[in-house]
Write a protein that holds these residues in place. Structure first.
Motif, PDB file in Angstrom:
ATOM      1  N   ASP A 111     -19.470 -18.741 -17.783  1.00  0.00           N
ATOM      2  CA  ASP A 111     -19.052 -17.394 -18.503  1.00  0.00           C
ATOM      3  C   ASP A 111     -19.918 -17.442 -19.574  1.00  0.00           C
ATOM      4  O   ASP A 111     -20.424 -18.345 -20.383  1.00  0.00           O
ATOM      5  N   GLY A 112     -20.534 -16.047 -19.855  1.00  0.00           N
ATOM      6  CA  GLY A 112     -21.616 -15.777 -20.906  1.00  0.00           C
ATOM      7  C   GLY A 112     -22.836 -16.656 -20.842  1.00  0.00           C
ATOM      8  O   GLY A 112     -23.278 -17.062 -22.161  1.00  0.00           O
ATOM      9  N   LEU A 142     -22.515 -12.608 -17.933  1.00  0.00           N
ATOM     10  CA  LEU A 142     -23.562 -12.206 -19.079  1.00  0.00           C
ATOM     11  C   LEU A 142     -22.647 -12.452 -20.441  1.00  0.00           C
ATOM     12  O   LEU A 142     -21.379 -12.497 -20.541  1.00  0.00           O
ATOM     13  N   LYS A 143     -23.385 -12.637 -21.399  1.00  0.00           N
ATOM     14  CA  LYS A 143     -23.119 -12.802 -23.036  1.00  0.00           C
ATOM     15  C   LYS A 143     -22.580 -11.356 -23.518  1.00  0.00           C
ATOM     16  O   LYS A 143     -22.914 -10.281 -23.148  1.00  0.00           O
ATOM     17  N   PRO A 144     -21.650 -11.530 -24.421  1.00  0.00           N
ATOM     18  CA  PRO A 144     -21.230 -10.262 -24.806  1.00  0.00           C
ATOM     19  C   PRO A 144     -22.471  -9.308 -25.511  1.00  0.00           C
ATOM     20  O   PRO A 144     -23.496 -10.104 -26.138  1.00  0.00           O
ATOM     21  N   GLY A 145     -22.933  -8.278 -25.223  1.00  0.00           N
ATOM     22  CA  GLY A 145     -24.148  -7.659 -25.567  1.00  0.00           C
ATOM     23  C   GLY A 145     -24.992  -7.665 -24.502  1.00  0.00           C
ATOM     24  O   GLY A 145     -26.075  -6.986 -24.556  1.00  0.00           O
ATOM     25  N   GLY A 190     -15.937  -3.093 -16.011  1.00  0.00           N
ATOM     26  CA  GLY A 190     -16.033  -3.580 -17.527  1.00  0.00           C
ATOM     27  C   GLY A 190     -17.156  -3.099 -18.342  1.00  0.00           C
ATOM     28  O   GLY A 190     -17.193  -3.172 -19.538  1.00  0.00           O
ATOM     29  N   PHE A 191     -18.269  -2.701 -17.432  1.00  0.00           N
ATOM     30  CA  PHE A 191     -19.427  -2.565 -18.479  1.00  0.00           C
ATOM     31  C   PHE A 191     -19.467  -1.103 -19.155  1.00  0.00           C
ATOM     32  O   PHE A 191     -18.867  -0.077 -18.627  1.00  0.00           O
ATOM     33  N   GLY A 216     -19.196  -5.834 -26.693  1.00  0.00           N
ATOM     34  CA  GLY A 216     -18.442  -6.756 -27.579  1.00  0.00           C
ATOM     35  C   GLY A 216     -17.069  -6.234 -28.085  1.00  0.00           C
ATOM     36  O   GLY A 216     -16.212  -7.329 -28.111  1.00  0.00           O
ATOM     37  N   GLY A 217     -16.847  -5.255 -27.751  1.00  0.00           N
ATOM     38  CA  GLY A 217     -15.510  -4.575 -28.331  1.00  0.00           C
ATOM     39  C   GLY A 217     -14.895  -3.808 -26.793  1.00  0.00           C
ATOM     40  O   GLY A 217     -15.326  -3.715 -25.841  1.00  0.00           O
TER      41      GLY A 217
END
Length: 228
Positions: A111-112, A142-145, A190-191, A216-217
């Motif tokens: 993850d991430g 993918l990482k947040p952002g 979720g994108f 991120g949120g």
């Protein structure tokens, strides 16, 4: 080695795989499309990048050439195209990329792991449910952002592209793309936001570019899809 029988080889038939690169150059403005997709991603030094469904490695190597200080991975389920990609990498001295065999529906990464993920002309090879699985996996790694950058068949715009779509919409798994469902599937994964950034006319139909961000949120689904 684990077998992955349920995939469509390059140009549908294994005996055509060796002709994939020259045929792509004739059917699509390949260099222009892939250069534009990389430019859209605004890659930075030190980032970790994945070319999901990398095929013969053309885009994977282009990413590395444009940003040599990035760590670039290429993944494909088909060992035959990966052999071609490895030979290309060997011919281009100094270009170090990591090529792995695996499936987009079960990515072999934590993850991430990545800042950017690319999917260029590969999602139309997947069934509807596998498209959704692959996009959920892209979101996970993918990482947040982080950002997903996609180039693939899209909803036709204009009479000529619509007529071409009548001939290609039942080839492989293109129908969902032509219905304009890719950005919907990205948002479901979720994108947010998801946007169609540009489109190109080709002899086989409209190629749409998408940018999809891993937030991120939390944001509402209705705000997440932006297409014309």
């Amino acid at each position: 080695m684990k077998r992955h029988p349920n995939y469509i080889p390059a140009f549908h038939f294994r005996w055509l795989t060796r002709w994939y690169d020259p045929m792509m150059r004739r059917l699509f403005p390949e260099e222009a499309l892939k250069t534009a997709l990389v430019a859209q991603a605004r890659i930075q030094s030190g980032q970790h990048l994945l070319d999901m469904g990398c095929g013969t490695g053309t885009l994977t190597l282009l990413i590395k050439q444009i940003q040599p200080n990035a760590t670039v991975y290429g993944l494909d389920v088909d060992p035959q195209v990966l052999d071609i990609a490895r030979r290309k990498a060997e011919q281009q001295a100094g270009e170090t990329i990591v090529l792995q065999q695996g499936t987009a529906t079960c990515l072999p990464y934590l993850d991430g792991s990545f800042d950017r993920l690319f999917a260029c002309l590969m999602l139309h090879h997947l069934t509807r449910e596998d498209k959704r699985r692959a996009l959920r996996e892209a979101f996970r790694v993918l990482k947040p952002g982080g950002e997903l950058h996609v180039a693939d068949f899209g909803k036709p715009h204009g009479l000529a592209m619509w007529l071409i779509s009548l001939a290609v919409r039942w080839a492989e798994e293109v129908h969902d793309n032509i219905l304009g469902l890719l950005p919907v599937f990205m948002a479901e994964a979720g994108f947010c936001p998801v946007e169609e950034t540009s489109r190109y006319r080709t002899v086989t139909g409209s190629i749409a570019f998408y940018r999809a961000c891993k937030p991120g949120g939390e944001m509402g689904y209705e705000a997440c899809v932006s297409i014309e």
